[in-house]
Enzyme design. Structure first.
Site, PDB file in Angstrom:
ATOM      1  N   LYS A 159       0.839  -1.204   0.000  1.00 49.38           N
ATOM      2  CA  LYS A 159       0.000   0.000   0.000  1.00 49.38           C
ATOM      3  C   LYS A 159       0.873   1.254   0.000  1.00 49.38           C
ATOM      4  O   LYS A 159       0.638   2.205   0.735  1.00 49.38           O
ATOM      5  CB  LYS A 159      -0.920   0.009   1.215  1.00 49.38           C
ATOM      6  CG  LYS A 159      -1.892  -1.160   1.230  1.00 49.38           C
ATOM      7  CD  LYS A 159      -2.835  -1.076   2.410  1.00 49.38           C
ATOM      8  CE  LYS A 159      -3.767  -2.244   2.546  1.00 49.38           C
ATOM      9  NZ  LYS A 159      -4.326  -2.794   1.368  1.00 49.38           N
ATOM     10  N   CYS A 160       1.863   1.261  -0.863  1.00 50.02           N
ATOM     11  CA  CYS A 160       2.873   2.312  -0.904  1.00 50.02           C
ATOM     12  C   CYS A 160       2.862   2.964  -2.292  1.00 50.02           C
ATOM     13  O   CYS A 160       2.470   2.340  -3.271  1.00 50.02           O
ATOM     14  CB  CYS A 160       4.232   1.660  -0.628  1.00 50.02           C
ATOM     15  SG  CYS A 160       5.674   2.717  -0.827  1.00 50.02           S
ATOM     16  N   GLY A 161       3.328   4.183  -2.358  1.00 47.72           N
ATOM     17  CA  GLY A 161       3.445   4.841  -3.654  1.00 47.72           C
ATOM     18  C   GLY A 161       4.380   4.108  -4.596  1.00 47.72           C
ATOM     19  O   GLY A 161       4.282   4.243  -5.820  1.00 47.72           O
ATOM     20  N   PHE A 162       5.295   3.310  -4.042  1.00 48.37           N
ATOM     21  CA  PHE A 162       6.226   2.538  -4.865  1.00 48.37           C
ATOM     22  C   PHE A 162       5.712   1.132  -5.185  1.00 48.37           C
ATOM     23  O   PHE A 162       6.377   0.378  -5.894  1.00 48.37           O
ATOM     24  CB  PHE A 162       7.588   2.428  -4.171  1.00 48.37           C
ATOM     25  CG  PHE A 162       8.294   3.749  -4.024  1.00 48.37           C
ATOM     26  CD1 PHE A 162       8.752   4.438  -5.140  1.00 48.37           C
ATOM     27  CD2 PHE A 162       8.499   4.311  -2.777  1.00 48.37           C
ATOM     28  CE1 PHE A 162       9.402   5.662  -5.007  1.00 48.37           C
ATOM     29  CE2 PHE A 162       9.145   5.532  -2.631  1.00 48.37           C
ATOM     30  CZ  PHE A 162       9.595   6.210  -3.757  1.00 48.37           C
ATOM     31  N   THR A 163       4.543   0.776  -4.679  1.00 51.38           N
ATOM     32  CA  THR A 163       3.999  -0.570  -4.899  1.00 51.38           C
ATOM     33  C   THR A 163       3.954  -0.966  -6.373  1.00 51.38           C
ATOM     34  O   THR A 163       4.229  -2.130  -6.694  1.00 51.38           O
ATOM     35  CB  THR A 163       2.609  -0.706  -4.233  1.00 51.38           C
ATOM     36  OG1 THR A 163       2.771  -0.504  -2.824  1.00 51.38           O
ATOM     37  CG2 THR A 163       1.996  -2.073  -4.475  1.00 51.38           C
TER      38      THR A 163
END
Length: 167
Positions: free
Chosen positions: A38-42
């Site tokens: 659930k990360c911007g880098f996912t």
């Protein structure tokens, strides 16, 4: 595991809690990534999977990516190990191994990540992992060859990985 001298000395756990002897990867180039769902880098999962398939196709059995989910950065991987595995497979078609969730910093940090950080400190010699999706490249000799920040796209690592495979 302070006595560890190479990557192959570690036995992290898989999602079921069984040991995964990293000695099974002797002679291979390994990319270690601390992941989060659930990360911007996912979306880097897609790039990692593409990289995994591309290199494995050209160099079978010489390269592996190991994902280690981590919930230490903004609580961005709160799910169970089974939920994380399902998320990776359903949303990004991940086929490379994703192991048991770990801490990468602090008192409960995985011994593997403590060793990785000691082998290849970050900017200014810092030994902390700064965020999700930091990447460590381990050569065939079991030592860390490179470390990249979260912002480094997986696709940009192909040349460095192929260089290590060719050694």
């Amino acid at each position: 595991m302070a006595s560890a001298t190479t990557f192959y000395d570690f036995k992290p756990l898989d999602k079921k809690g069984a040991e995964v002897p990293l000695s099974d990867y002797k002679g291979k180039v390994v990319l270690i990534v601390n992941t989060a769902s659930k990360c911007g880098f996912t979306p880097q999962f897609a790039g990692l999977e593409k990289l995994w398939k591309s290199i494995s196709e050209k160099h079978p059995d010489q390269f592996v990516i190991l994902g280690f989910p981590c919930n230490q950065f903004g609580g961005q991987d709160p799910g169970s190990d089974d939920q994380i595995q399902e998320f990776c497979q359903v949303n990004y078609g991940v086929t490379f191994p994703v192991l048991k969730k770990v801490d990468v910093n602090g008192d409960n940090a995985s011994p593997l990540f403590e060793w990785l950080k000691a082998e290849k400190p970050g900017l200014l010699g810092l030994k902390r992992i700064k965020w999700n999706f930091e990447k460590f490249l381990v050569g065939k000799d079991g030592h860390v060859k490179n470390r990249w920040a979260s912002t480094t796209k997986p696709e940009s690592l192909e040349a460095a990985i192929l260089e290590e495979i060719a050694k």
